[in-house]
Design a protein around this motif. Structure first.
Motif, PDB file in Angstrom:
ATOM      1  N   GLU A  70       4.502   1.759  11.184  1.00 49.32           N
ATOM      2  CA  GLU A  70       3.518   0.638  12.549  1.00 49.32           C
ATOM      3  C   GLU A  70       4.056  -0.458  11.637  1.00 49.32           C
TER       4      GLU A  70
ATOM      5  N   SER B 279      -3.587  -3.452  -0.053  1.00 44.94           N
ATOM      6  CA  SER B 279      -4.626  -1.995  -0.543  1.00 44.94           C
ATOM      7  C   SER B 279      -5.517  -2.042  -1.822  1.00 44.94           C
TER       8      SER B 279
ATOM      9  N   ARG C 218       3.229  -3.591  11.931  1.00 46.72           N
ATOM     10  CA  ARG C 218       2.903  -4.592  11.141  1.00 46.72           C
ATOM     11  C   ARG C 218       2.612  -4.430   9.822  1.00 46.72           C
ATOM     12  N   THR C 219       2.920  -3.162   9.225  1.00 54.12           N
ATOM     13  CA  THR C 219       3.212  -2.341   8.128  1.00 54.12           C
ATOM     14  C   THR C 219       4.438  -3.265   8.078  1.00 54.12           C
TER      15      THR C 219
ATOM     16  N   ASP D 182      -6.867  -1.265   7.751  1.00 49.87           N
ATOM     17  CA  ASP D 182      -7.105   0.517   8.342  1.00 49.87           C
ATOM     18  C   ASP D 182      -7.665   1.037   7.232  1.00 49.87           C
ATOM     19  N   LYS D 183      -8.858   2.338   8.231  1.00 51.61           N
ATOM     20  CA  LYS D 183      -9.274   2.636   7.831  1.00 51.61           C
ATOM     21  C   LYS D 183      -8.678   3.346   7.549  1.00 51.61           C
ATOM     22  N   GLU D 184      -7.382   4.430   8.171  1.00 50.87           N
ATOM     23  CA  GLU D 184      -6.873   5.472   7.630  1.00 50.87           C
ATOM     24  C   GLU D 184      -6.017   5.417   6.211  1.00 50.87           C
ATOM     25  N   ASN D 185      -5.789   4.547   6.044  1.00 55.01           N
ATOM     26  CA  ASN D 185      -4.820   4.290   4.409  1.00 55.01           C
ATOM     27  C   ASN D 185      -5.616   3.111   3.430  1.00 55.01           C
TER      28      ASN D 185
ATOM     29  N   ARG E 297      -7.883  -7.625   8.263  1.00 54.33           N
ATOM     30  CA  ARG E 297      -7.805  -6.593   8.940  1.00 54.33           C
ATOM     31  C   ARG E 297      -7.359  -4.819   8.037  1.00 54.33           C
TER      32      ARG E 297
ATOM     33  N   SER F 251      -5.326  -0.040   3.875  1.00 56.51           N
ATOM     34  CA  SER F 251      -4.286  -1.108   3.785  1.00 56.51           C
ATOM     35  C   SER F 251      -5.307  -2.273   4.653  1.00 56.51           C
TER      36      SER F 251
ATOM     37  N   SER G  19       0.614  -1.540   0.302  1.00 52.31           N
ATOM     38  CA  SER G  19       0.024  -0.036  -0.028  1.00 52.31           C
ATOM     39  C   SER G  19       0.826   1.609  -0.133  1.00 52.31           C
TER      40      SER G  19
ATOM     41  N   HIS H 144      -4.254  -5.824   6.606  1.00 51.46           N
ATOM     42  CA  HIS H 144      -2.200  -6.433   7.685  1.00 51.46           C
ATOM     43  C   HIS H 144      -3.240  -7.688   8.624  1.00 51.46           C
TER      44      HIS H 144
END
Length: 174
Positions: free
Chosen positions: A105, A42, A107-108, A65-68, A63, A70, A20, A72
């Motif tokens: 992060e 992504s 997890r990223t 990630d609402k921010e980007n 899961r 992506s 992403s 994880h």
């Protein structure tokens, strides 16, 4: 321009992994080869590519990630481990001479490392504004990258460090 240059390394029939990010999204917008398989975490990249003829898409589940936008988690990690790719196009949050490649992060960073392990060739796509910065979680050192595509605002000390690590460098006009 970075996204346009990146697709020069893609051949028809390749399996590509895209993580992403804004620059990897630009790579996806320029994928115009036929018979490609793209694996990504992504939502934006997958949504963009399902509309491209000749490109098949696998999205890593997990899961969101609402921010980007992506994906994880263990489900995504397990899926990525099952596949092999010709090229992994990686974006990043920060790159420094002291700490190498880092991201915001853990997890990223985990997803990126798994994609790196799954690919024959790792290509970092990033503008030079991320150089000289350090983020929370380490991804890797320079020598884990095969090629860096960035803009021509790169400082000489980075060019020397990449050369020393055996990393190829290609710059585009900023």
């Amino acid at each position: 321009e970075i996204g346009k240059k990146a697709v020069d390394y893609v051949k028809s029939g390749h399996t590509i992994m895209l993580d992403s990010g804004t620059t990897t999204f630009e790579v996806s917008k320029n994928l115009n080869k036929k018979d490609l398989l793209v694996i990504s975490n992504s939502l934006e990249i997958c949504n963009n590519l399902i509309q491209t003829n000749g490109v098949n898409v696998i999205i890593a589940g997990g899961r969101i990630d609402k921010e980007n936008l992506s994906i994880h988690g263990k489900s995504a990690e397990n899926l990525i481990k099952k596949y092999n790719a010709d090229i992994f196009f990686m974006g990043l949050s920060a790159l420094s001479l002291e700490k190498g490649l880092t991201t915001s992060e853990e997890r990223t960073a985990n997803i990126k490392r798994l994609m790196m392990d799954s690919a024959k060739k790792v290509i970092l796509v990033s503008d030079s504004s991320k150089f000289g910065k350090v983020s929370f979680s380490s991804i890797c050192d320079f020598d884990a990258i095969d090629l860096i595509i960035t803009d021509n605002n790169i400082e000489t000390e980075y060019i020397e460090a990449f050369n020393k690590a055996g990393v190829d460098l290609y710059t585009v006009e900023a």
